[in-house]
Motif scaffolding. Structure first.
Motif, short mmCIF file in Angstrom:
data_model
loop_
_atom_site.label_atom_id
_atom_site.label_comp_id
_atom_site.label_asym_id
_atom_site.label_seq_id
_atom_site.Cartn_x
_atom_site.Cartn_y
_atom_site.Cartn_z
N SER A 1 0.78 -1.16 0.07
CA SER A 1 0.01 0.10 0.04
C SER A 1 0.73 1.06 0.10
CB SER A 1 -0.82 0.09 1.26
OG SER A 1 -1.68 -1.20 1.09
N ARG A 2 1.82 1.03 0.67
CA ARG A 2 2.83 2.48 0.66
C ARG A 2 3.36 2.55 -0.49
NH1 ARG A 2 7.90 2.65 4.86
NH2 ARG A 2 8.67 1.13 3.27
N GLY A 3 3.78 1.59 -1.35
CA GLY A 3 4.51 1.71 -2.46
C GLY A 3 3.52 2.37 -3.50
N LYS A 4 2.08 1.74 -3.52
CA LYS A 4 1.17 2.49 -4.34
C LYS A 4 0.86 3.98 -4.09
CE LYS A 4 -1.04 -1.92 -5.72
NZ LYS A 4 -2.35 -2.71 -5.60
N ALA A 5 0.96 4.28 -2.87
CA ALA A 5 0.61 5.58 -2.47
C ALA A 5 1.73 6.38 -2.99
CB ALA A 5 0.38 5.72 -0.95
N ASP A 6 3.06 6.04 -2.68
CA ASP A 6 4.14 6.86 -3.41
C ASP A 6 3.85 7.11 -4.81
OD1 ASP A 6 4.96 7.12 -0.73
OD2 ASP A 6 6.65 5.17 -1.09
N GLU A 7 3.61 6.09 -5.87
CA GLU A 7 3.38 6.26 -6.98
C GLU A 7 2.33 7.30 -7.39
OE1 GLU A 7 2.09 3.45 -10.84
OE2 GLU A 7 2.08 2.79 -8.94
N ALA A 8 1.31 7.07 -6.71
CA ALA A 8 0.00 8.02 -6.89
C ALA A 8 0.62 9.49 -6.52
CB ALA A 8 -1.32 7.70 -5.79
N ARG A 9 1.35 9.48 -5.45
CA ARG A 9 1.81 11.01 -5.00
C ARG A 9 2.66 11.57 -6.25
NH1 ARG A 9 3.71 9.40 -0.76
NH2 ARG A 9 1.86 9.90 0.50
N ALA A 10 3.55 10.76 -6.89
CA ALA A 10 4.45 11.24 -7.94
C ALA A 10 3.58 11.46 -9.25
CB ALA A 10 5.37 10.12 -8.29
N GLN A 11 2.79 10.69 -9.44
CA GLN A 11 1.89 11.11 -10.66
C GLN A 11 0.93 12.26 -10.40
OE1 GLN A 11 1.71 9.58 -13.54
NE2 GLN A 11 2.96 7.94 -12.96
N LEU A 12 0.51 12.51 -9.31
CA LEU A 12 -0.32 14.01 -8.99
C LEU A 12 0.67 15.03 -9.14
CD1 LEU A 12 -2.69 15.14 -8.04
CD2 LEU A 12 -2.14 14.64 -5.58
N GLU A 13 1.84 14.76 -8.56
CA GLU A 13 2.77 16.04 -8.61
C GLU A 13 3.16 16.34 -10.06
OE1 GLU A 13 5.17 18.86 -7.22
OE2 GLU A 13 3.77 17.71 -6.24
N LEU A 14 3.38 15.24 -10.92
CA LEU A 14 3.70 15.51 -12.27
C LEU A 14 2.46 16.22 -12.98
CD1 LEU A 14 5.38 15.11 -14.72
CD2 LEU A 14 4.31 12.72 -15.09
N VAL A 15 1.17 15.71 -12.59
CA VAL A 15 0.07 16.48 -13.34
C VAL A 15 0.04 17.85 -12.80
CG1 VAL A 15 -2.47 16.30 -13.34
CG2 VAL A 15 -1.01 14.43 -13.64
N ARG A 16 0.30 18.25 -11.50
CA ARG A 16 0.16 19.43 -11.08
C ARG A 16 1.42 20.58 -11.80
NH1 ARG A 16 -0.80 18.30 -4.64
NH2 ARG A 16 -3.07 17.85 -4.88
N GLN A 17 2.42 19.90 -11.88
CA GLN A 17 3.57 20.53 -12.62
C GLN A 17 3.02 20.89 -14.14
OE1 GLN A 17 7.23 18.66 -12.57
NE2 GLN A 17 7.47 18.86 -10.33
N GLN A 18 2.50 20.08 -14.84
CA GLN A 18 1.90 20.15 -16.20
C GLN A 18 0.94 21.32 -16.26
OE1 GLN A 18 0.67 16.29 -17.59
NE2 GLN A 18 2.80 15.75 -18.21
N LEU A 19 0.01 21.15 -14.98
CA LEU A 19 -1.04 22.05 -14.84
C LEU A 19 -0.49 23.66 -14.66
CD1 LEU A 19 -3.71 20.64 -12.68
CD2 LEU A 19 -3.90 21.31 -15.00
N GLY A 20 0.73 23.81 -14.01
CA GLY A 20 1.56 24.97 -13.96
C GLY A 20 2.11 25.36 -15.23
N ARG A 21 2.38 24.38 -15.96
CA ARG A 21 3.15 24.96 -17.17
C ARG A 21 2.31 25.18 -18.67
NH1 ARG A 21 6.99 20.83 -15.86
NH2 ARG A 21 6.18 19.24 -17.25
N ALA A 22 0.80 25.02 -18.13
CA ALA A 22 -0.11 25.11 -19.10
C ALA A 22 -0.23 26.81 -19.50
CB ALA A 22 -1.57 24.78 -18.68
N ARG A 23 0.07 27.43 -18.64
CA ARG A 23 0.08 29.22 -18.61
C ARG A 23 1.67 29.26 -19.28
NH1 ARG A 23 -3.57 32.50 -16.25
NH2 ARG A 23 -1.58 33.66 -15.73
#
Length: 618
Positions: free
Chosen positions: A455-477
Motif C-alpha cells: 500500500s505504501r508503494g502504491k501511495a508513493d506512485e500516486a503521489r508522484a503522478q499527482l505531482e507530475l500532473v500539477r506541474q503540467q497544470l502549472g506549465r499550461a500558462r
C-alpha cells in the motif's frame, strides 16, 4: 458665249503627250481646282510650236481628261468661252457642265486690245453647276485666275535644256524629302509631289536594308494601306534594279541595252503600267530605289526619264543622312566604333590615330587609378539573443495574448493551453492517493507487514503522478521568459488547434539588442577581416546608410540559392534601436581596401580563368 446642245462632244482616247507636264501650270491648275468646291476635274493646254499640247491635268490620269481636252481644243480654236452639257454620264464622274476658256498672251503695251492678243493656252473645267448664275460666276472666277497663267507658262528659264530640271527645282525636292518630322513623312510628300508633277500613276521609294529592299513610301498612300502582297511585289521590283545597279525600264525604250526585268514584266502584266526603276547609290553603295509607274496612255518619254534620273542623283545622298539622324544614340555609337578601324588606316589624316592614342592613354590611366573596393552581400537583422517558447505537453491551444511585434515583460502571460484533461487526471490521482493511504493505515492496524509495504508503494506512485500532473497544470500558462519583443508566432489564427510537446509556439528577442548577419559569397570571403567597416541599406530605409563593424566570420559555409555563402556577423553603431526591427533585410557594403579599377572590374573573370586553367591544363 455658245452652248451647243445638238451634238455632244465625243469622248475618245487621247494620245500620250510629247512632253512632260509643265510644273508651274500644274501647280496653278491644282490650286485653282482645289479652291472651288464645284470643280471636279480640269486640264490646261499650251500652244507650242503650232500645236496644242497638254500642260497640266487634275487629277492626273482622270477619266474626265479626254472630254476636257476636246472642250479646251474647241475654246483654243474658236478663241471664245465654250460651255458643254454632257449627254453621256461617265463612270466615276459627277459633273453636269464643262467650262472651257481661252487664255490670251499678256499685253505688250497699253494700246494693245485684248481681242487682238494671240491665244496661247486654254483651260477646261468639269463642274457641278445647276443654274446659269453659277456658270457665269465660275467663268468669271476662271477668267480672273487665268490672268496669271501666261506668267506661269513662261516660268521655265529661256534656253534651258529640254528634260532637265533646274537647280531650284532639285533643291525644292530635296527640301521636301527632308521636311517631315520623320523620314517616312518626307518620303510620302516627296513621292506624291513627283507623281503629280511627272504625271505618274504611282511613285514608290524603297530603302535598302540588310534583309532586302523595304518600301518606305508610296505616293497618295498616307499609311501604306496597300495590300501586303503588292508592297512585297514593289519591293522585289526595286530590288531587281538595285541588284543590277542600273536603270531598268519596262517596256524597254528602243535602243536601250537589255536588262534583267523578269519582276518588272510580271508587274507590268498585272497593272499594264510602264515602269522605270532607278537605284539610289551613295559612295558606291545602293541605299534605296525609286519606282515610277505610268498609265499606258501616258508612257514616259526620254525627257521624263532624264528628270527621274536627275531626281535619283539628287536624293540618294539624303537617305543615309536622314536614316543616320533618326537612329538612337546607341546605334550611332556602334556605327562610329565600327568605322573606327577604317578611319585609323587612312594615311592622309593623322587626327583619328592621335585621338585614338589619347583615348587609349586616358583609359589606361583611369583603369590604373586605385579605388575603394567594396564587398556587397545581402544582409538580415536578428535579435542579439532569441528565446523560444515551446509547447510543454500535448494538448490544444486555448488562448493567445500576444502577437508578433508586441513588447512584453518577463513573466507576462503569452498563451494558455487547455487543462481540462489534466484537471481530471489530477483528481484521479488524488483519489488513488487517498485510497492507498487508507490501505497503509489499515495494514498498520492489522500489523500486516506485507500489505503495508504494498500500500505504501502504491501511495508513493500516486503521489508522484499527482505531482507530475500539477506541474503540467502549472506549465499550461505560457509566460515570457525575458523582457523583449515577440518576433515570431501568431497564435491568434490557431486557437483550438492541437499542439505537440516541443512545438515552437513563440520566439522572443530582447528589445534594442540586434546583430547583423551578412551572407558573403565564397569568392569574396578572403577579402574580409574582423574590424572592417561598412554600411547597411535596409529595404525599409533605402535612403539611409547605417554604419557597421565586422565582428566575426563563421568558418562554415551554407548553401543558399545554389551558392556557398559564409555568415559574417556585424554590429551596427550609432543607430537608434527604436527604428529597427528583427527580421529586416537589406544590402551591406563592407570596405575591403583599395585596388586598381581594372582589377576590380576583371578580378572575378581572372580568378575563374585561373581556376579553370589549373583544373584542365596539365
Amino acid at each position: 458665249m455658245s452652248q451647243p446642245q445638238s451634238q455632244p462632244v465625243p469622248v475618245r482616247p487621247v494620245a500620250a503627250p510629247e512632253v512632260a507636264l509643265h510644273p508651274a501650270v500644274q501647280r496653278w491648275l491644282q490650286q485653282h481646282c482645289q479652291s472651288a468646291r464645284e470643280v471636279c476635274a480640269g486640264v490646261a493646254l499650251l500652244q507650242r510650236e503650232g500645236s496644242a499640247q497638254l500642260a497640266a491635268e487634275w487629277p492626273v490620269g482622270g477619266v474626265l481628261t479626254p472630254p476636257l481636252l476636246n472642250a479646251a481644243r474647241a475654246a483654243l480654236q474658236r478663241g471664245r468661252p465654250v460651255v458643254v452639257v454632257p449627254t453621256v454620264r461617265l463612270v466615276g464622274a459627277s459633273h453636269n457642265r464643262v467650262l472651257a476658256l481661252p487664255v490670251r498672251a499678256a499685253a505688250a503695251g497699253d494700246d494693245a486690245p485684248a481681242a487682238e492678243r494671240p491665244v496661247i493656252a486654254a483651260v477646261a473645267l468639269a463642274v457641278q453647276a445647276d443654274d446659269p448664275a453659277a456658270v457665269e460666276r465660275l467663268l468669271r472666277e476662271l477668267g480672273q485666275a487665268c490672268a496669271d497663267l501666261p506668267s506661269q507658262a513662261q516660268a521655265a528659264p529661256a534656253g534651258a535644256e529640254p528634260g532637265r530640271l533646274s537647280a531650284e527645282r532639285l533643291l525644292q525636292d530635296q527640301a521636301l524629302l527632308l521636311g517631315g518630322d520623320r523620314l517616312a513623312d518626307g518620303a510620302l510628300a516627296f513621292t506624291t509631289e513627283l507623281a503629280a508633277r511627272l504625271g505618274a500613276e504611282r511613285v514608290s521609294l524603297g530603302l535598302q536594308r540588310r534583309e532586302g529592299m523595304a518600301v518606305l513610301a508610296v505616293s497618295h498612300s498616307a499609311e501604306l494601306r496597300l495590300e501586303q502582297a503588292l508592297l512585297h511585289q514593289l519591293a522585289e521590283v526595286m530590288q531587281e534594279a538595285a541588284d543590277q545597279a542600273e536603270r531598268v525600264a519596262y517596256p524597254a525604250p528602243a535602243g536601250e541595252l537589255p536588262r534583267l526585268s523578269l519582276l518588272h514584266a510580271r508587274l507590268h502584266q498585272q497593272t499594264g503600267h510602264h515602269l522605270v526603276s532607278l537605284p539610289l547609290a551613295h559612295h558606291d553603295r545602293v541605299v534605296g530605289a525609286l519606282l515610277f509607274e505610268w498609265l499606258p496612255t501616258r508612257a514616259p518619254d526620254a525627257a521624263r526619264i532624264t528628270q527621274c534620273e536627275q531626281l535619283a542623283l539628287a536624293v540618294a545622298p539624303l537617305l543615309p543622312l536622314r536614316r543616320r539622324a533618326e537612329r538612337p544614340w546607341r546605334d550611332r555609337l556602334l556605327l562610329a566604333l565600327g568605322r573606327l578601324p577604317e578611319r585609323l588606316r587612312q594615311p592622309d589624316d593623322p587626327r583619328p590615330r592621335l585621338l585614338a592614342g589619347a583615348l587609349a592613354v586616358a583609359l589606361a590611366g583611369a583603369l590604373s587609378v586605385p579605388l575603394p573596393q567594396h564587398v556587397s552581400a545581402p544582409a538580415r537583422l536578428e535579435g542579439a539573443v532569441q528565446r523560444v517558447v515551446a509547447a510543454p505537453f500535448d494538448g490544444f491551444l486555448q488562448r493567445s495574448s500576444v502577437r508578433p511585434g508586441d513588447v512584453v515583460k518577463a513573466g507576462a502571460l503569452l498563451a494558455e493551453l487547455a487543462d481540462q484533461d489534466l484537471q481530471l487526471e489530477a483528481r484521479k490521482w488524488e483519489s488513488a492517493l487517498a485510497q492507498h493511504e487508507n490501505g497503509v493505515a489499515a495494514a498498520l492496524a492489522r500489523d500486516d507487514r506485507s500489505q503495508f509495504v504494498v500500500s505504501r508503494g502504491k501511495a508513493d506512485e500516486a503521489r508522484a503522478q499527482l505531482e507530475l500532473v500539477r506541474q503540467q497544470l502549472g506549465r499550461a500558462r505560457l509566460v515570457a521568459p525575458i523582457d523583449g519583443v515577440v518576433i515570431q508566432g501568431d497564435l491568434s489564427r490557431s486557437l483550438g488547434a492541437p499542439v505537440q510537446r516541443g512545438d515552437v509556439l513563440l520566439t522572443l528577442a530582447p528589445a534594442g539588442q540586434y546583430r547583423l548577419i551578412v551572407e558573403v559569397d565564397e569568392r569574396d570571403i578572403a577579402a574580409l577581416r574582423p574590424g572592417q567597416t561598412g554600411q547597411l541599406a535596409l529595404a525599409s530605409m533605402p535612403t539611409e546608410r547605417l554604419p557597421l563593424v565586422v565582428q566575426r566570420i563563421t568558418p562554415v559555409a551554407t548553401l543558399v540559392e545554389g551558392r556557398n555563402r559564409f555568415a559574417v556577423e556585424a554590429r551596427l553603431e550609432g543607430v537608434d534601436p527604436a527604428a529597427l526591427r528583427p527580421g529586416l533585410q537589406g544590402v551591406a557594403r563592407i570596405e575591403a581596401g583599395t585596388a586598381p579599377l581594372a582589377w576590380i572590374a576583371s578580378h572575378r573573370l581572372v580568378d575563374w580563368a585561373r581556376l579553370a586553367g589549373w583544373a584542365w591544363l596539365p
